[in-house]
Scaffold this active site. Structure first.
Site, PDB file in Angstrom:
ATOM      1  N   PHE A 233       0.867  -1.188   0.000  1.00 24.70           N
ATOM      2  CA  PHE A 233       0.000   0.000   0.000  1.00 24.70           C
ATOM      3  C   PHE A 233       0.904   1.239   0.000  1.00 24.70           C
ATOM      4  CE2 PHE A 233      -1.966  -3.412   2.519  1.00 24.70           C
ATOM      5  CZ  PHE A 233      -3.168  -3.612   1.849  1.00 24.70           C
ATOM      6  N   CYS A 350      -5.443   2.684  10.276  1.00 29.46           N
ATOM      7  CA  CYS A 350      -5.947   4.066  10.362  1.00 29.46           C
ATOM      8  C   CYS A 350      -7.454   4.095  10.596  1.00 29.46           C
ATOM      9  CB  CYS A 350      -5.562   4.867   9.132  1.00 29.46           C
ATOM     10  SG  CYS A 350      -6.229   4.207   7.602  1.00 29.46           S
TER      11      CYS A 350
HETATM   12  N1  SAH Z   1       1.747   4.310   2.869  1.00 30.35           N
HETATM   13  C1  SAH Z   1       1.210   5.391   2.083  1.00 30.35           C
HETATM   14  C2  SAH Z   1      -0.276   5.584   2.263  1.00 30.35           C
HETATM   15  C3  SAH Z   1      -1.107   4.397   1.898  1.00 30.35           C
HETATM   16  S1  SAH Z   1      -2.735   4.825   1.565  1.00 30.35           S
HETATM   17  C4  SAH Z   1       1.930   6.681   2.407  1.00 30.35           C
HETATM   18  O1  SAH Z   1       2.530   6.783   3.470  1.00 30.35           O
HETATM   19  O2  SAH Z   1       1.875   7.615   1.600  1.00 30.35           O
HETATM   20  C5  SAH Z   1      -3.402   3.366   0.999  1.00 30.35           C
HETATM   21  C6  SAH Z   1      -2.978   2.963  -0.392  1.00 30.35           C
HETATM   22  O3  SAH Z   1      -3.443   1.638  -0.594  1.00 30.35           O
HETATM   23  C7  SAH Z   1      -3.545   3.763  -1.555  1.00 30.35           C
HETATM   24  O4  SAH Z   1      -2.497   4.243  -2.332  1.00 30.35           O
HETATM   25  C8  SAH Z   1      -4.391   2.771  -2.360  1.00 30.35           C
HETATM   26  O5  SAH Z   1      -4.238   2.933  -3.761  1.00 30.35           O
HETATM   27  C9  SAH Z   1      -3.811   1.466  -1.948  1.00 30.35           C
HETATM   28  N2  SAH Z   1      -4.693   0.297  -1.922  1.00 30.35           N
HETATM   29  C10 SAH Z   1      -5.925   0.183  -1.373  1.00 30.35           C
HETATM   30  N3  SAH Z   1      -6.357  -1.089  -1.432  1.00 30.35           N
HETATM   31  C11 SAH Z   1      -5.361  -1.805  -2.027  1.00 30.35           C
HETATM   32  C12 SAH Z   1      -5.188  -3.166  -2.358  1.00 30.35           C
HETATM   33  N4  SAH Z   1      -6.127  -4.083  -2.066  1.00 30.35           N
HETATM   34  N5  SAH Z   1      -4.050  -3.546  -2.952  1.00 30.35           N
HETATM   35  C13 SAH Z   1      -3.076  -2.637  -3.236  1.00 30.35           C
HETATM   36  N6  SAH Z   1      -3.190  -1.336  -2.933  1.00 30.35           N
HETATM   37  C14 SAH Z   1      -4.304  -0.917  -2.345  1.00 30.35           C
END
Ligand code: SAH
Length: 407
Positions: A233, A350
């Site tokens: 993520f 979160c």
């Molecule tokens: N760690 C990042 C924030 C993550 S926010 C930072 O510090 O900037 C969550 C992210 O998860 C988003 O970019 C979204 O596109 C991604 N996401 C959500 N569900 C997902 C999934 N099932 N598989 C892969 N990515 C996912």
């Protein structure tokens, strides 16, 4: 002498409903209200009293919201540009004290800064504002003027495309409220450059609530030798680039959003860290499952020294918690299978509806199933520009841990 101000409509609370207000909680639900002494227009300032007519404070009224009053101040004071400017000065002083080196941070964290319904983020010299209550929304001009007076930004951008606005009867809207902010914007967090998309990025652009945790996780990665890191993520590379800068040998970024990965690639290049990073678009659940499912006679390879899990909130409301916990357990179980002994699991949640204890219980259940033993290295919370007021539980949402995989 000034003419005395006209009386405010009074909201009388039912017996027993005043205590949480006295403790500092600003929300008055419909069920807590005995009656209004005179009709109040939606968005107007009202005063709130207990059933014995003792003053509890003033706040914005909205009959269309489940939260009918959002309190602002315990006494009757004018709520004008000066009021907002004073609150912003206090909020800014808190950030300067507790995040002295930051140039981008949340200036106003709604209830955490005693301004329910208002969020203001500072990206270098540009401010992004969100108003999620009708009362705040109606006062955008006074709020913008106060922000200009206190922070002298190059521009103030409105990013009012958030779901919570519809609970107040407010439509989505976006645009530049003051100044101009043409061209791409890049900000510095902990010495790293990140581009910010103020019109379509997540949250208001970046995950500012992780700013302190980025630095702490970078320290942790730096203490491991030539770490191989998996950032699940990853979004635009917040944890990944901090890990790469801290000395990781390799960092693999995984996110389902191609746009987020494209931004991560540009951020990697802008910081001279692209050579250590690999980027992959995909669903984390499927990816982890594919990497941890092996035929019975084969041994699973454990390729990573550090795995970061920073998923979006899996819960919109309390009813979604059981499903969310199953999801959290699944990714932890699989992540633990990919970690070398002595490696570190860094994980965040979160969701306000999942508390730190419950979150750790899920991680331990996953560790049990993976037959691994964990030692806790760190606990994390939201950065201090997202202040937590314990008597307002809704102000607290981000929690995280780092665990060493002992065996
Ligand atoms: N760690 C990042 C924030 C993550 S926010 C930072 O510090 O900037 C969550 C992210 O998860 C988003 O970019 C979204 O596109 C991604 N996401 C959500 N569900 C997902 C999934 N099932 N598989 C892969 N990515 C996912």
């Amino acid at each position: 002498m000034n003419a005395p101000s006209p009386p405010l409509p009074t909201v009388l609370l039912r017996p027993g409903e005043a205590d949480r207000v006295v403790a500092g909680h600003p929300w008055i639900y419909q069920a807590a209200i005995l009656r209004l002494t005179s009709p109040a227009p939606d968005g107007a300032l009202v005063q709130v009293k207990d059933h014995r007519q003792r003053m509890l404070g003033i706040g914005f009224y909205n009959s269309r919201s489940k939260i009918q009053v959002r309190l602002l101040h315990p006494e009757r004071v004018p709520v004008d540009q000066t009021f907002f400017a004073t609150r912003f000065q206090h909020a800014l002083a808190h950030r300067r004290r507790h995040l002295p080196d930051a140039t981008s941070f949340r200036v106003v964290h709604a209830e955490g800064d005693f301004l329910s319904g208002l969020i203001v983020d500072k990206y270098d010299d540009v401010l992004v504002m969100q108003t999620s209550s009708l009362g705040m929304d109606q006062r955008k001009p006074a709020i913008a003027a106060a922000l200009e007076a206190v922070l002298a930004p190059r521009a103030i951008v409105e990013r009012n495309d958030i779901a919570s606005r519809k609970f107040e009867g407010l439509p989505d809207t976006q645009g530049v409220l003051a100044g101009s902010c043409e061209g791409p914007l890049a900000v510095t967090l902990n010495g790293l450059r990140f581009e910010v998309d103020l019109t379509a990025g997540h949250k208001t652009g970046l995950y500012l609530d992780q700013q302190v945790n980025y630095a702490r996780v970078a320290e942790l990665v730096g203490r491991l030798e030539s770490a191989r890191v998996l950032d699940c993520f990853s979004f635009a590379g917040g944890f990944a680039l901090h890990a790469a800068k801290a000395g990781a040998a390799s960092v693999h970024l995984l996110d389902q959003s191609e746009e987020a990965l494209a931004a991560a690639r540009r951020n990697g290049a802008a910081n001279g860290l692209a050579d250590r990073c690999t980027f992959e678009a995909g669903n984390v659940f499927d990816w982890l499952k594919a990497r941890t499912t092996v035929p019975a006679h084969e041994k699973l390879i454990r390729p990573f020294d550090v795995v970061v899990l920073d998923p979006p909130s899996f819960t919109r409301n309390r009813a979604a918690v059981p499903d969310a916990l199953r999801g959290y357990k699944e990714i932890h179980l699989r992540a633990l299978k990919l970690l070398k002994t002595g490696g570190a699991l860094v994980t965040f949640c979160c969701s306000h509806h999942v508390d730190a204890g419950t979150f750790q219980d899920v991680i331990l259940a996953a560790a049990f199933d993976a037959r691994r033993v964990l030692r806790r290295l760190a606990t994390y919370t939201q950065s201090p520009d997202h202040p937590v007021v314990p008597s307002i539980p809704e102000t607290e949402y981000l929690k995280g841990y780092a665990f060493e995989v002992v065996r």
